[in-house]
Each structure stands twice: as structure tokens, then as C-alpha cells.
Scaffold this motif. Structure first.
Motif, PDB file in Angstrom:
ATOM      1  N   LEU A 169      -5.674   4.213 -11.596  1.00 55.61           N
ATOM      2  CA  LEU A 169      -6.936   4.781 -11.120  1.00 55.61           C
ATOM      3  C   LEU A 169      -7.279   4.256  -9.735  1.00 55.61           C
ATOM      4  O   LEU A 169      -7.992   4.899  -8.972  1.00 55.61           O
ATOM      5  N   ARG A 170      -6.817   3.056  -9.455  1.00 56.55           N
ATOM      6  CA  ARG A 170      -7.079   2.459  -8.149  1.00 56.55           C
ATOM      7  C   ARG A 170      -5.855   1.628  -7.766  1.00 56.55           C
ATOM      8  O   ARG A 170      -5.475   0.727  -8.508  1.00 56.55           O
ATOM      9  N   PRO A 171      -5.233   1.930  -6.629  1.00 56.19           N
ATOM     10  CA  PRO A 171      -4.068   1.136  -6.229  1.00 56.19           C
ATOM     11  C   PRO A 171      -4.487  -0.248  -5.761  1.00 56.19           C
ATOM     12  O   PRO A 171      -5.623  -0.431  -5.312  1.00 56.19           O
ATOM     13  N   GLY A 172      -3.592  -1.197  -5.875  1.00 52.45           N
ATOM     14  CA  GLY A 172      -3.895  -2.563  -5.452  1.00 52.45           C
ATOM     15  C   GLY A 172      -2.604  -3.326  -5.249  1.00 52.45           C
ATOM     16  O   GLY A 172      -1.535  -2.717  -5.110  1.00 52.45           O
ATOM     17  N   ALA A 173      -2.711  -4.645  -5.285  1.00 53.18           N
ATOM     18  CA  ALA A 173      -1.546  -5.475  -4.967  1.00 53.18           C
ATOM     19  C   ALA A 173      -0.423  -5.344  -5.991  1.00 53.18           C
ATOM     20  O   ALA A 173       0.747  -5.534  -5.670  1.00 53.18           O
ATOM     21  N   VAL A 174      -0.774  -5.029  -7.225  1.00 50.93           N
ATOM     22  CA  VAL A 174       0.269  -4.727  -8.221  1.00 50.93           C
ATOM     23  C   VAL A 174       0.606  -3.250  -8.048  1.00 50.93           C
ATOM     24  O   VAL A 174      -0.201  -2.377  -8.354  1.00 50.93           O
ATOM     25  N   THR A 175       1.793  -2.970  -7.523  1.00 50.63           N
ATOM     26  CA  THR A 175       2.120  -1.590  -7.147  1.00 50.63           C
ATOM     27  C   THR A 175       2.631  -0.778  -8.332  1.00 50.63           C
ATOM     28  O   THR A 175       3.029  -1.330  -9.356  1.00 50.63           O
ATOM     29  N   ILE A 176       2.649   0.528  -8.130  1.00 50.04           N
ATOM     30  CA  ILE A 176       3.132   1.411  -9.191  1.00 50.04           C
ATOM     31  C   ILE A 176       4.618   1.164  -9.475  1.00 50.04           C
ATOM     32  O   ILE A 176       5.069   1.283 -10.616  1.00 50.04           O
ATOM     33  N   GLU A 177       5.356   0.753  -8.459  1.00 49.24           N
ATOM     34  CA  GLU A 177       6.783   0.439  -8.668  1.00 49.24           C
ATOM     35  C   GLU A 177       6.900  -0.769  -9.595  1.00 49.24           C
ATOM     36  O   GLU A 177       7.738  -0.801 -10.497  1.00 49.24           O
TER      37      GLU A 177
END
Ligand code: AMP
Ligand code: MG
Length: 323
Positions: free
Chosen positions: A189-197
Motif C-alpha cells: 500500500l505504501r512503498p518504503g525501505a523494504v522493497t517489493i523485490e
């Protein structure tokens, strides 16, 4: 109201303020948070007032330890524990089904709750001293820039809250990644330091914040770790372990004392009883068992409080197979 700023020496007082329904701004590794007892509706309401935040914007609930997840959430899926194990404490918020007794005020009217275990030592210390999960959005006035230093919090909150804990500048500097596990496909829902990769290593499929589906490069990879050379399954009860054992040649049953003591006169290996004992014994037990036996049956730790880390590893050893 006078707003005081201080460091560790104010932690006890800060915990007391939260316990008594007040607000405390505190450092986390993402940005500073404005915290209240997540179960105290009036306290949570005062967060919205201090920030000038719309009531339907949910707050993240902060806990100090993964064992406290079920103090705020129910029906927590296994993958949530795998993600907490991999990325917590740290800048990842996981949205789960909320516990019925967690006030809707805290969750902005939603039946879900965003849960995070912050890395910042002062944040976790505050949660421990307050002795409750802490609901906290960023400690800025609504619409303003999220604060990454105590002085920025002071600019927005001076006179509105009693205390600001100063833990230096926030390392990560942007808000946590928010991942919901309450949609059909897990969604950022919100990107951050933990990436989707990073997340996609643990999820077969995940939707990014723009709606794009990301499929793990090698789905099922996560189940290839910790595998013994012979077949290995987990058993949900001593009865099912005994049945499986009697249908195999040269099998062994591995589990806690309380489990193997109910397995009769069969080959058994004890892991001890406490989570600490089991953790330190499990890999050695599997290594020795695969040399001596042809089939391993291990006690299932699925859903047993305190044994999440060991359950996580064993699900990989067994490929998730429970008999
Ligand atoms: P803040 O960190 O101040 O921006 O506030 C927390 C943010 O976390 C919210 O704006 C949402 O983006 C997200 N969030 C918290 N709880 C939930 C939830 N239950 N469902 C979806 N998003 C949430
Ligand atoms: Mg914010």
C-alpha cells in the motif's frame, strides 16, 4: 501545556504518560511517531486532534516483540511470521485482521490493523515500559513533512503534547513499507525501505502500490532450505506421528519431551522442552537423524506460542507437509 524534550532519562516518565492515556512523541528508525495506548480510545482520539488528522486515516500499531502480534491481530497467516522474521524489527508494517477488542478509532474504522516492530531501541523500550501496543502515526501536523529529528517534532507539537523523546535523527528517514495480507493477493500500500523485490522472496505473488503484479522469480524457493536428505514431514499430534511411523521403514520421531513421551516404544529424539532448548537442538537433531534413519517425523509447532521461529524453519524442512 509545556512540552519537554529529553532522552533515556525520560523513558520511565514517557511509559507512565502512555499508560495514563497521554501522548508521547518518540523516535523510530523511519520517522518520529506520535504515540498513545492503542487500546485507549480517548488517548487515540487525542492523536488525531494533536495532528489535525482525518479520523478515517488508520494508525500503525507498534509492538516490541513478534510474540505480541496476537495482542492486536487475529487469524495471522504463517507468511506474516516469515516476513516479521525476515524484516523485523525494521521498517515494515504488515496489515492483518484486527482483534475485535482493538478500537476502530485506532484503525480508522477498518477491520484491519497495521502492525510494526520498530528497530529503534528507544521505541521498543518505550513500548515495553508502557506495557501496551502503541498506536502512532508520524509526529507531524497533518499534511506537513514527517519529522526525522526531535526538533522538527517540537516545531509542530510544542504546547500540544507533554513529552518528546529525543533519539537522534531517524536512520531510514521515510515511513515504513506498508504491506497488506488482507487482500486476495498481498499488496504493497505504501512503498518504503523494504522493497517489493525483498518481499517477493517470501510471497509467490505481490501487487505493488501502482497495481502491478510482481511474481517471485523462483516461487517455492523458500521451501528449499533446511531440507534433510530423507523425507521429512511434520505431525500435528503424537497419534498421527505414531500412525505415520508404523507405516514407514526405519523412521524416527523428533519433538519436545512432552510430545515424544507419548510416542511409545519407537525411535525418538528429544529437542528438550522450551523454545530456547528446541531452537538450539533442532538442526543438530535433523542432521543426525538423516544419517541414521530413512524417514523423519517431526512435531508440528504450527501456531504454538513462543515457537514461531522454529516453526518457520521446520515448515521449510518439511516443505509445509503436515500429516
Ligand atoms: P502515517 O505513518 O502517519 O502516514 O500513518 C500510517 C499509515 O499507515 C496510514 O496512512 C496508512 O497508509 C497505513 N495504514 C495503517 N493501518 C492501516 C490499515 N489497517 N490498512 C491500510 N493501511 C494502513
Ligand atoms: Mg504521516
Amino acid at each position: 501545556m509545556e512540552t519537554i524534550i529529553g532522552k533515556e532519562e525520560l523513558l520511565d516518565k514517557a511509559g507512565e504518560i502512555i499508560r495514563n492515556g497521554g501522548l508521547v512523541a518518540f523516535p523510530t528508525e523511519t520517522v518520529y511517531g506520535l504515540g498513545a495506548d492503542a487500546f485507549n480510545e480517548d488517548a487515540v482520539k487525542s492523536i488525531f486532534i494533536a495532528k489535525g488528522r482525518p479520523q478515517d486515516n488508520p494508525l500503525i500499531v507498534h509492538i516490541a516483540d513478534v510474540n505480541d502480534v496476537e495482542r492486536v491481530a487475529v487469524d495471522v497467516p504463517e507468511v506474516a511470521y516469515e516476513l516479521f522474521d525476515a524484516f523485523s524489527p525494521g521498517p515494515l508494517t504488515i496489515v492483518l485482521k484486527k482483534r475485535p477488542d482493538l478500537p476502530l478509532t485506532t484503525t480508522g474504522g477498518l477491520q484491519t490493523v497495521g502492525v510494526r516492530i520498530p528497530m529503534h531501541e528507544m521505541a521498543r523500550e518505550l513500548i515495553k515500559r508502557a506495557n501496551c501496543p502503541i498506536a502512532a502515526p508520524s509526529a507531524n501536523s497533518s499534511g506537513r513533512i514527517s519529522p526525522t529529528e526531535a526538533s522538527f517534532v517540537y516545531d509542530d507539537m510544542n504546547g500540544k503534547i507533554p513529552l518528546i523523546l529525543d533519539g537522534g535523527s531517524s536512520d531510514v528517514g521515510i515511513e515504513s513499507t506498508v504491506l497488506t495480507l488482507c487482500t486476495e493477493t498481498p499488496t504493497v500500500l505504501r512503498p518504503g525501505a523494504v522493497t517489493i523485490e525483498m518481499l517477493s522472496k517470501y510471497l509467490e505473488k505481490v501487487v505493488d502500490h501502482k497495481g502491478k503484479v510482481v511474481v517471485a522469480e523462483a516461487p517455492g524457493m523458500k521451501y528449499k532450505h533446511y531440507a534433510p536428505v530423507c523425507p521429512c514431514v511434520s505431525a500435528g499430534s503424537p497419534e498421527s506421528a505414531r500412525n505415520e511411523y508404523d507405516n514407514q521403514d526405519n523412521a524416527v520421531i523428533i519433538g519436545r519431551d512432552s510430545f515424544i513421551s507419548r510416542c511409545g516404544n519407537r525411535n525418538v529424539v528429544s529437542l528438550g522442552e522450551s523454545p530456547e532448548e528446541c531452537m538450539s537442538a533442532i538442526f543438530g537433531a535433523l542432521r543426525r537423524a538423516e544419517k541414521k534413519y530413512s524417514y523423519i517425523i517431526v512435531e508440528s509447532f504450527n501456531g504454538i506460542r513462543g515457537y514461531f521461529a522454529i516453526d518457520n524453519r521446520l515448515k521449510k524442512s518439511t516443505g509445509g507437509i503436515t500429516i
